[in-house]
Design a protein around this motif. Structure first.
Motif, mmCIF file in Angstrom:
data_model
loop_
_atom_site.group_PDB
_atom_site.id
_atom_site.type_symbol
_atom_site.label_atom_id
_atom_site.label_comp_id
_atom_site.label_asym_id
_atom_site.label_seq_id
_atom_site.Cartn_x
_atom_site.Cartn_y
_atom_site.Cartn_z
ATOM 1 N N TYR A 50 0.874 -1.172 0.000
ATOM 2 C CA TYR A 50 0.000 0.000 0.000
ATOM 3 C C TYR A 50 0.907 1.216 0.000
ATOM 4 N N VAL A 51 0.972 1.870 -1.131
ATOM 5 C CA VAL A 51 1.941 2.944 -1.333
ATOM 6 C C VAL A 51 1.300 4.292 -1.022
ATOM 7 N N THR A 52 1.899 5.006 -0.075
ATOM 8 C CA THR A 52 1.409 6.328 0.302
ATOM 9 C C THR A 52 2.486 7.396 0.140
ATOM 10 N N SER A 53 3.591 7.037 -0.440
ATOM 11 C CA SER A 53 4.720 7.948 -0.598
ATOM 12 C C SER A 53 5.004 8.181 -2.076
ATOM 13 N N THR A 54 5.579 9.326 -2.377
ATOM 14 C CA THR A 54 5.995 9.603 -3.757
ATOM 15 C C THR A 54 7.444 9.206 -3.988
ATOM 16 N N ASP A 55 8.103 8.699 -2.964
ATOM 17 C CA ASP A 55 9.505 8.296 -3.083
ATOM 18 C C ASP A 55 9.578 6.941 -3.786
ATOM 19 N N VAL A 56 9.885 6.976 -5.076
ATOM 20 C CA VAL A 56 9.901 5.739 -5.861
ATOM 21 C C VAL A 56 11.083 4.840 -5.504
ATOM 22 N N SER A 57 12.089 5.385 -4.819
ATOM 23 C CA SER A 57 13.231 4.558 -4.427
ATOM 24 C C SER A 57 12.988 3.837 -3.106
ATOM 25 N N GLU A 58 11.937 4.209 -2.412
ATOM 26 C CA GLU A 58 11.595 3.591 -1.130
ATOM 27 C C GLU A 58 11.193 2.134 -1.333
ATOM 28 N N GLN A 59 11.709 1.245 -0.494
ATOM 29 C CA GLN A 59 11.363 -0.169 -0.567
ATOM 30 C C GLN A 59 9.904 -0.353 -0.162
ATOM 31 N N LYS A 60 9.132 -0.954 -1.030
ATOM 32 C CA LYS A 60 7.713 -1.193 -0.751
ATOM 33 C C LYS A 60 7.572 -2.519 -0.006
ATOM 34 N N VAL A 61 6.634 -2.540 0.924
ATOM 35 C CA VAL A 61 6.440 -3.719 1.771
ATOM 36 C C VAL A 61 5.058 -4.297 1.507
ATOM 37 N N LYS A 62 5.030 -5.574 1.203
ATOM 38 C CA LYS A 62 3.758 -6.268 1.006
ATOM 39 C C LYS A 62 3.094 -6.465 2.364
ATOM 40 N N LEU A 63 1.856 -6.015 2.477
ATOM 41 C CA LEU A 63 1.110 -6.120 3.722
ATOM 42 C C LEU A 63 0.260 -7.392 3.738
#
Length: 177
Positions: free
Chosen positions: A73-86
């Motif tokens: 669930y992506v709430t940031s505009t930082d595309v380099s941020e590691q996304k975490v599957k919830l």
């Protein structure tokens, strides 16, 4: 992923919504328009995450939702941020948080002829769809009823049960031809 165009497009548009949400405070212009625009972006973000979830995650089951995998669930505009599957439960909770009563109340009552923009009927319909998907029917019903109250020209497709056809005549009041 580089192979699923739907997945890529969903997250591309989620990023657009996150940009609206995170940059609105510094935007110039009519201050009274900011909160409704952020609310619309949040409900769109919820809807897009909902679509990604129903396409790429298991069917919601309350007894297994805490352990079933959901989506990031992506709430940031930082595309380099590691996304975490919830977990599926956490994914659906975030969707519901993005289209909560307070957010829906900030949407315009009616958009008039701007039918491609979100209003309160649409916000209620999105929340109803999410709750229906979660099999929380008694919670979903008031949102569905409010969407119909606000937008009474929604086409009644309940006849599909008898006819087996999903038809809408050109003369229908909700046909925007």
């Amino acid at each position: 992923t580089t192979v699923d165009e739907r997945y890529n497009n969903i997250y591309k548009y989620i990023n657009y919504m996150n940009t609206v949400i995170t940059k609105m405070d510094k935007a110039t212009g009519d201050e009274l328009k900011k909160a409704p625009l952020v609310a619309e972006a949040r409900v769109v973000r919820a809807w897009l995450h909902f679509l990604a979830t129903v396409i790429h995650a298991p069917q919601y089951d309350a007894s297994t939702a805490e352990t079933d995998g959901g989506i990031a669930y992506v709430t940031s505009t930082d595309v380099s941020e590691q996304k975490v599957k919830l977990s599926l439960a956490a994914t659906f909770q975030m969707i519901l948080d993005d289209c909560n009563d307070e957010v829906i109340s900030l949407l315009p009552q009616d958009r008039g002829d701007q039918f491609m923009r979100g209003d309160r009927a649409w916000g209620n319909a999105v929340r109803a769809m999410v709750l229906f998907q979660m099999k929380r029917y008694s919670e979903a019903l008031p949102y569905a009823q409010e969407a119909i109250r606000l937008r009474p020209h929604i086409f009644d497709r309940s006849i599909i049960k008898e006819t087996g056809e999903w038809l809408q005549g050109a003369e229908s009041a909700n046909n925007f031809l």
